[in-house]
Design a protein around this motif. Structure first.
Motif, PDB file in Angstrom:
ATOM      1  N   LEU A   1       0.805  -1.220   0.000  1.00 32.30           N
ATOM      2  CA  LEU A   1       0.000   0.000   0.000  1.00 32.30           C
ATOM      3  C   LEU A   1       0.840   1.273   0.000  1.00 32.30           C
ATOM      4  CD1 LEU A   1      -2.732  -0.926   2.629  1.00 32.30           C
ATOM      5  CD2 LEU A   1      -2.841  -1.127   0.146  1.00 32.30           C
ATOM      6  N   LEU A   2       0.432   2.233  -0.827  1.00 32.02           N
ATOM      7  CA  LEU A   2       0.946   3.587  -0.803  1.00 32.02           C
ATOM      8  C   LEU A   2      -0.212   4.474  -0.373  1.00 32.02           C
ATOM      9  CD1 LEU A   2       2.928   5.900  -1.405  1.00 32.02           C
ATOM     10  CD2 LEU A   2       2.170   5.776  -3.800  1.00 32.02           C
ATOM     11  N   GLU A   3      -0.089   5.094   0.775  1.00 29.29           N
ATOM     12  CA  GLU A   3      -1.131   5.988   1.277  1.00 29.29           C
ATOM     13  C   GLU A   3      -0.639   7.423   1.165  1.00 29.29           C
ATOM     14  OE1 GLU A   3      -3.001   2.861   4.487  1.00 29.29           O
ATOM     15  OE2 GLU A   3      -2.049   4.660   5.237  1.00 29.29           O
ATOM     16  N   LEU A   4      -1.421   8.273   0.515  1.00 31.66           N
ATOM     17  CA  LEU A   4      -1.059   9.669   0.299  1.00 31.66           C
ATOM     18  C   LEU A   4      -2.141  10.574   0.869  1.00 31.66           C
ATOM     19  CD1 LEU A   4       0.073   9.308  -3.400  1.00 31.66           C
ATOM     20  CD2 LEU A   4       1.568   9.604  -1.421  1.00 31.66           C
ATOM     21  N   GLN A   5      -1.707  11.661   1.494  1.00 31.04           N
ATOM     22  CA  GLN A   5      -2.626  12.673   2.016  1.00 31.04           C
ATOM     23  C   GLN A   5      -2.141  14.039   1.573  1.00 31.04           C
ATOM     24  OE1 GLN A   5      -2.375  12.189   6.257  1.00 31.04           O
ATOM     25  NE2 GLN A   5      -3.951  10.620   6.279  1.00 31.04           N
ATOM     26  N   ALA A   6      -3.029  14.862   1.050  1.00 35.12           N
ATOM     27  CA  ALA A   6      -2.728  16.256   0.741  1.00 35.12           C
ATOM     28  C   ALA A   6      -3.139  17.068   1.962  1.00 35.12           C
ATOM     29  CB  ALA A   6      -3.491  16.712  -0.501  1.00 35.12           C
ATOM     30  N   VAL A   7      -2.170  17.790   2.538  1.00 38.45           N
ATOM     31  CA  VAL A   7      -2.383  18.491   3.799  1.00 38.45           C
ATOM     32  C   VAL A   7      -2.265  19.993   3.578  1.00 38.45           C
ATOM     33  CG1 VAL A   7      -1.627  18.697   6.197  1.00 38.45           C
ATOM     34  CG2 VAL A   7      -1.352  16.515   4.991  1.00 38.45           C
ATOM     35  N   HIS A   8      -3.323  20.720   3.892  1.00 42.02           N
ATOM     36  CA  HIS A   8      -3.384  22.175   3.768  1.00 42.02           C
ATOM     37  C   HIS A   8      -2.399  22.814   4.745  1.00 42.02           C
ATOM     38  CE1 HIS A   8      -5.169  26.220   4.043  1.00 42.02           C
ATOM     39  NE2 HIS A   8      -5.643  25.962   2.833  1.00 42.02           N
ATOM     40  N   ALA A   9      -2.040  24.057   4.524  1.00 44.19           N
ATOM     41  CA  ALA A   9      -1.100  24.775   5.390  1.00 44.19           C
ATOM     42  C   ALA A   9      -1.569  24.840   6.847  1.00 44.19           C
ATOM     43  CB  ALA A   9      -0.864  26.180   4.846  1.00 44.19           C
ATOM     44  N   ASP A  10      -2.876  24.747   7.082  1.00 41.61           N
ATOM     45  CA  ASP A  10      -3.382  24.781   8.468  1.00 41.61           C
ATOM     46  C   ASP A  10      -3.410  23.395   9.116  1.00 41.61           C
ATOM     47  OD1 ASP A  10      -5.611  23.461   7.422  1.00 41.61           O
ATOM     48  OD2 ASP A  10      -7.000  25.112   7.783  1.00 41.61           O
ATOM     49  N   GLY A  11      -2.927  22.360   8.389  1.00 41.03           N
ATOM     50  CA  GLY A  11      -2.858  21.009   8.936  1.00 41.03           C
ATOM     51  C   GLY A  11      -4.027  20.107   8.582  1.00 41.03           C
ATOM     52  N   ALA A  12      -5.065  20.650   7.952  1.00 42.74           N
ATOM     53  CA  ALA A  12      -6.237  19.845   7.589  1.00 42.74           C
ATOM     54  C   ALA A  12      -5.954  19.012   6.338  1.00 42.74           C
ATOM     55  CB  ALA A  12      -7.445  20.752   7.342  1.00 42.74           C
ATOM     56  N   VAL A  13      -6.330  17.738   6.378  1.00 43.97           N
ATOM     57  CA  VAL A  13      -6.204  16.861   5.211  1.00 43.97           C
ATOM     58  C   VAL A  13      -7.383  17.152   4.288  1.00 43.97           C
ATOM     59  CG1 VAL A  13      -6.187  14.467   4.417  1.00 43.97           C
ATOM     60  CG2 VAL A  13      -4.977  15.099   6.528  1.00 43.97           C
ATOM     61  N   PHE A  14      -7.100  17.531   3.030  1.00 41.55           N
ATOM     62  CA  PHE A  14      -8.193  17.854   2.115  1.00 41.55           C
ATOM     63  C   PHE A  14      -8.332  16.870   0.962  1.00 41.55           C
ATOM     64  CE2 PHE A  14      -4.587  20.252   0.514  1.00 41.55           C
ATOM     65  CZ  PHE A  14      -4.662  20.090  -0.857  1.00 41.55           C
ATOM     66  N   ASP A  15      -7.398  15.938   0.837  1.00 42.89           N
ATOM     67  CA  ASP A  15      -7.536  14.865  -0.145  1.00 42.89           C
ATOM     68  C   ASP A  15      -6.681  13.703   0.320  1.00 42.89           C
ATOM     69  OD1 ASP A  15      -8.362  13.529  -2.512  1.00 42.89           O
ATOM     70  OD2 ASP A  15      -6.561  14.178  -3.567  1.00 42.89           O
TER      71      ASP A  15
END
Length: 79
Positions: free
Chosen positions: A55-69
């Motif tokens: 598994l490759l798990e990816l998270q896009a993290v906004h500058a405020d720390g919130a995961v948005f994708d």
């Protein structure tokens, strides 16, 4: 921007997922949508990844720390 799995040459395969990440500090560009778009956002961010076995798990993290994708890619079959 992240695409849906693209199965152009092998419809039975799990498909290739393309990801473009460019929200690290320079000016941002507008993003568009297409039939292949799974998610697109024009925001400052980082991409955090973790690899475990198949598994490759990816998270896009906004500058405020919130995961948005997020997405998980299974190289051993399935998605």
């Amino acid at each position: 921007e992240r695409t849906v799995p693209i199965r152009e040459f092998d419809p039975g395969s799990p498909g290739v997922v393309y990801m473009v990440t460019g929200g690290g500090g320079a000016g941002l560009y507008r993003v568009g949508q297409s039939a292949f778009t799974a998610h697109a956002a024009s925001v400052y961010h980082v991409v955090r990844g973790e690899v475990r076995d198949c598994l490759l798990e990816l998270q896009a993290v906004h500058a405020d720390g919130a995961v948005f994708d997020r997405t998980t890619i299974d190289r051993c079959g399935g998605r």
